[in-house]
Scaffold this motif. Structure first.
Motif, PDB file in Angstrom:
ATOM      1  N   TYR A 131      -1.498  48.156  -3.284  1.00 43.93           N
ATOM      2  CA  TYR A 131      -0.171  48.323  -2.709  1.00 43.93           C
ATOM      3  C   TYR A 131      -0.061  49.760  -2.225  1.00 43.93           C
ATOM      4  O   TYR A 131      -0.232  50.694  -3.004  1.00 43.93           O
ATOM      5  CB  TYR A 131       0.913  48.049  -3.757  1.00 43.93           C
ATOM      6  N   LEU A 132       0.182  49.932  -0.928  1.00 39.17           N
ATOM      7  CA  LEU A 132       0.323  51.260  -0.354  1.00 39.17           C
ATOM      8  C   LEU A 132       1.089  51.165   0.949  1.00 39.17           C
ATOM      9  O   LEU A 132       1.241  50.090   1.513  1.00 39.17           O
ATOM     10  CB  LEU A 132      -1.041  51.912  -0.127  1.00 39.17           C
ATOM     11  N   ASP A 133       1.575  52.302   1.399  1.00 38.64           N
ATOM     12  CA  ASP A 133       2.322  52.386   2.649  1.00 38.64           C
ATOM     13  C   ASP A 133       1.315  52.542   3.786  1.00 38.64           C
ATOM     14  O   ASP A 133       0.704  53.604   3.947  1.00 38.64           O
ATOM     15  CB  ASP A 133       3.272  53.581   2.569  1.00 38.64           C
ATOM     16  N   LEU A 134       1.118  51.492   4.569  1.00 37.07           N
ATOM     17  CA  LEU A 134       0.152  51.514   5.662  1.00 37.07           C
ATOM     18  C   LEU A 134       0.561  52.512   6.753  1.00 37.07           C
ATOM     19  O   LEU A 134      -0.293  53.105   7.408  1.00 37.07           O
ATOM     20  CB  LEU A 134      -0.030  50.115   6.249  1.00 37.07           C
ATOM     21  N   GLY A 135       1.855  52.735   6.909  1.00 39.81           N
ATOM     22  CA  GLY A 135       2.315  53.750   7.847  1.00 39.81           C
ATOM     23  C   GLY A 135       1.843  55.130   7.416  1.00 39.81           C
ATOM     24  O   GLY A 135       1.315  55.902   8.212  1.00 39.81           O
ATOM     25  N   GLU A 136       2.034  55.429   6.137  1.00 33.71           N
ATOM     26  CA  GLU A 136       1.615  56.716   5.578  1.00 33.71           C
ATOM     27  C   GLU A 136       0.097  56.894   5.673  1.00 33.71           C
ATOM     28  O   GLU A 136      -0.405  57.984   5.909  1.00 33.71           O
ATOM     29  CB  GLU A 136       2.072  56.785   4.124  1.00 33.71           C
ATOM     30  N   MET A 137      -0.624  55.811   5.511  1.00 40.16           N
ATOM     31  CA  MET A 137      -2.082  55.868   5.523  1.00 40.16           C
ATOM     32  C   MET A 137      -2.660  55.927   6.934  1.00 40.16           C
ATOM     33  O   MET A 137      -3.642  56.612   7.186  1.00 40.16           O
ATOM     34  CB  MET A 137      -2.657  54.650   4.815  1.00 40.16           C
ATOM     35  N   LEU A 138      -2.047  55.211   7.864  1.00 47.69           N
ATOM     36  CA  LEU A 138      -2.677  55.026   9.164  1.00 47.69           C
ATOM     37  C   LEU A 138      -1.741  55.280  10.340  1.00 47.69           C
ATOM     38  O   LEU A 138      -1.933  56.204  11.122  1.00 47.69           O
ATOM     39  CB  LEU A 138      -3.242  53.598   9.240  1.00 47.69           C
ATOM     40  N   TYR A 139      -0.709  54.460  10.485  1.00 46.47           N
ATOM     41  CA  TYR A 139       0.113  54.454  11.697  1.00 46.47           C
ATOM     42  C   TYR A 139       0.742  55.802  12.029  1.00 46.47           C
ATOM     43  O   TYR A 139       0.810  56.188  13.187  1.00 46.47           O
ATOM     44  CB  TYR A 139       1.214  53.393  11.614  1.00 46.47           C
ATOM     45  N   GLU A 140       1.212  56.539  11.020  1.00 46.57           N
ATOM     46  CA  GLU A 140       1.878  57.818  11.267  1.00 46.57           C
ATOM     47  C   GLU A 140       0.928  58.877  11.812  1.00 46.57           C
ATOM     48  O   GLU A 140       1.365  59.914  12.297  1.00 46.57           O
ATOM     49  CB  GLU A 140       2.533  58.338   9.983  1.00 46.57           C
ATOM     50  N   HIS A 141      -0.369  58.623  11.738  1.00 43.31           N
ATOM     51  CA  HIS A 141      -1.354  59.612  12.147  1.00 43.31           C
ATOM     52  C   HIS A 141      -2.010  59.274  13.483  1.00 43.31           C
ATOM     53  O   HIS A 141      -2.945  59.946  13.903  1.00 43.31           O
ATOM     54  CB  HIS A 141      -2.405  59.776  11.050  1.00 43.31           C
ATOM     55  N   LEU A 142      -1.512  58.237  14.149  1.00 42.40           N
ATOM     56  CA  LEU A 142      -1.992  57.884  15.483  1.00 42.40           C
ATOM     57  C   LEU A 142      -1.081  58.548  16.505  1.00 42.40           C
ATOM     58  O   LEU A 142       0.149  58.578  16.306  1.00 42.40           O
ATOM     59  CB  LEU A 142      -2.001  56.365  15.660  1.00 42.40           C
ATOM     60  N   PRO A 143      -1.625  59.076  17.601  1.00 40.23           N
ATOM     61  CA  PRO A 143      -0.820  59.879  18.535  1.00 40.23           C
ATOM     62  C   PRO A 143       0.521  59.260  18.940  1.00 40.23           C
ATOM     63  O   PRO A 143       1.563  59.804  18.627  1.00 40.23           O
ATOM     64  CB  PRO A 143      -1.746  60.046  19.733  1.00 40.23           C
ATOM     65  N   LEU A 144       0.567  58.159  19.606  1.00 41.76           N
ATOM     66  CA  LEU A 144       1.828  57.585  20.075  1.00 41.76           C
ATOM     67  C   LEU A 144       2.519  56.775  18.979  1.00 41.76           C
ATOM     68  O   LEU A 144       3.720  56.929  18.734  1.00 41.76           O
ATOM     69  CB  LEU A 144       1.587  56.699  21.299  1.00 41.76           C
ATOM     70  N   LEU A 145       1.773  55.947  18.310  1.00 40.91           N
ATOM     71  CA  LEU A 145       2.341  55.081  17.276  1.00 40.91           C
ATOM     72  C   LEU A 145       2.924  55.888  16.109  1.00 40.91           C
ATOM     73  O   LEU A 145       3.886  55.472  15.475  1.00 40.91           O
ATOM     74  CB  LEU A 145       1.273  54.102  16.779  1.00 40.91           C
ATOM     75  N   GLY A 146       2.346  57.057  15.843  1.00 36.76           N
ATOM     76  CA  GLY A 146       2.831  57.901  14.753  1.00 36.76           C
ATOM     77  C   GLY A 146       4.276  58.306  14.929  1.00 36.76           C
ATOM     78  O   GLY A 146       5.074  58.239  14.000  1.00 36.76           O
ATOM     79  N   LYS A 147       4.625  58.718  16.120  1.00 36.75           N
ATOM     80  CA  LYS A 147       6.002  59.136  16.395  1.00 36.75           C
ATOM     81  C   LYS A 147       6.967  57.960  16.278  1.00 36.75           C
ATOM     82  O   LYS A 147       8.054  58.092  15.729  1.00 36.75           O
ATOM     83  CB  LYS A 147       6.096  59.784  17.763  1.00 36.75           C
ATOM     84  N   VAL A 148       6.556  56.812  16.761  1.00 32.79           N
ATOM     85  CA  VAL A 148       7.390  55.615  16.669  1.00 32.79           C
ATOM     86  C   VAL A 148       7.573  55.208  15.202  1.00 32.79           C
ATOM     87  O   VAL A 148       8.693  54.905  14.767  1.00 32.79           O
ATOM     88  CB  VAL A 148       6.781  54.449  17.493  1.00 32.79           C
ATOM     89  N   THR A 149       6.492  55.223  14.430  1.00 33.04           N
ATOM     90  CA  THR A 149       6.558  54.852  13.012  1.00 33.04           C
ATOM     91  C   THR A 149       7.475  55.800  12.251  1.00 33.04           C
ATOM     92  O   THR A 149       8.306  55.371  11.446  1.00 33.04           O
ATOM     93  CB  THR A 149       5.149  54.858  12.391  1.00 33.04           C
ATOM     94  N   GLN A 150       7.345  57.088  12.493  1.00 32.91           N
ATOM     95  CA  GLN A 150       8.198  58.066  11.811  1.00 32.91           C
ATOM     96  C   GLN A 150       9.663  57.885  12.204  1.00 32.91           C
ATOM     97  O   GLN A 150      10.564  58.010  11.363  1.00 32.91           O
ATOM     98  CB  GLN A 150       7.705  59.488  12.113  1.00 32.91           C
ATOM     99  N   TRP A 151       9.929  57.578  13.466  1.00 36.43           N
ATOM    100  CA  TRP A 151      11.296  57.330  13.929  1.00 36.43           C
ATOM    101  C   TRP A 151      11.881  56.106  13.226  1.00 36.43           C
ATOM    102  O   TRP A 151      13.013  56.128  12.761  1.00 36.43           O
ATOM    103  CB  TRP A 151      11.300  57.142  15.451  1.00 36.43           C
ATOM    104  N   ILE A 152      11.090  55.036  13.138  1.00 37.76           N
ATOM    105  CA  ILE A 152      11.563  53.803  12.475  1.00 37.76           C
ATOM    106  C   ILE A 152      11.883  54.087  11.009  1.00 37.76           C
ATOM    107  O   ILE A 152      12.915  53.658  10.492  1.00 37.76           O
ATOM    108  CB  ILE A 152      10.523  52.673  12.613  1.00 37.76           C
ATOM    109  N   LYS A 153      10.995  54.809  10.314  1.00 35.96           N
ATOM    110  CA  LYS A 153      11.233  55.139   8.910  1.00 35.96           C
ATOM    111  C   LYS A 153      12.508  55.959   8.744  1.00 35.96           C
ATOM    112  O   LYS A 153      13.290  55.734   7.823  1.00 35.96           O
ATOM    113  CB  LYS A 153      10.042  55.895   8.329  1.00 35.96           C
ATOM    114  N   ALA A 154      12.701  56.936   9.635  1.00 39.20           N
ATOM    115  CA  ALA A 154      13.897  57.781   9.565  1.00 39.20           C
ATOM    116  C   ALA A 154      15.159  56.963   9.783  1.00 39.20           C
ATOM    117  O   ALA A 154      16.165  57.143   9.076  1.00 39.20           O
ATOM    118  CB  ALA A 154      13.790  58.915  10.586  1.00 39.20           C
ATOM    119  N   ARG A 155      15.130  56.038  10.731  1.00 39.49           N
ATOM    120  CA  ARG A 155      16.284  55.170  11.004  1.00 39.49           C
ATOM    121  C   ARG A 155      16.571  54.248   9.822  1.00 39.49           C
ATOM    122  O   ARG A 155      17.730  54.011   9.484  1.00 39.49           O
ATOM    123  CB  ARG A 155      16.057  54.340  12.262  1.00 39.49           C
TER     124      ARG A 155
END
Length: 158
Positions: A131-155
């Protein structure tokens, strides 16, 4: 005063003796690298059922292939085990993974907190679910997808 049943108290605080299967599991994961993936065969049962946020795998050969693919693309990967709860033939292991991947976070260290639920039979791991946060592990560290993932988490946190 602790109201938990005796069997659910963390063995690290109550009793330092851990079952063989758990001791071996922890030792292997704290030294696992691309050079020693064969160690997986020493801790996992032939019929292992492995689940993480990206895959569900049945069988030791498939699990070894999965780990080979994961580890061949990283510079380093280390686990620090922070807490263990054990009850008979199963355990919950809370850990922090630190890894470096050349295409993520500019090759810098990424830290991910997670936990694993494992079950044993005949001193081998038969079930392992991470069990882990896949965004924290992967998505947040991809150039375009990272910004979108961080925005979604913040919202979602509002």
């Amino acid at each position: 005063m602790n109201n938990l049943p005796e069997s659910t108290i963390c063995t690290e605080k109550k009793n330092t003796a851990k079952p063989l299967w758990l001791t071996q599991f922890m030792a292997v994961y704290q030294q696992l690298s691309t050079d020693n993936l064969a160690l997986l065969k020493t801790i996992y049962h032939q019929d292992i059922h492995f689940v993480d946020p990206m895959h569900e795998i049945q069988g030791l050969d498939d699990l070894c292939q999965y780990f080979k693919g994961l580890y061949e693309n990283v510079f380093s990967c280390e686990f620090t085990i922070n807490h263990v709860v054990v009850q008979e033939n199963e355990a919950a292991i809370y850990w922090c993974m630190r890894y470096c991947h050349p295409k993520l976070n500019k090759g810098n260290v990424i830290m991910v907190d997670g936990h694993s639920h494992i079950k044993s039979t005949a001193d081998k791991i038969i079930y392992h679910r991470d069990y882990l946060d896949l965004g924290e592990m992967l998505y947040e560290h991809l150039p375009l997808l990272g910004k979108v993932t961080q925005w979604i988490k913040a919202r979602a946190a509002k």
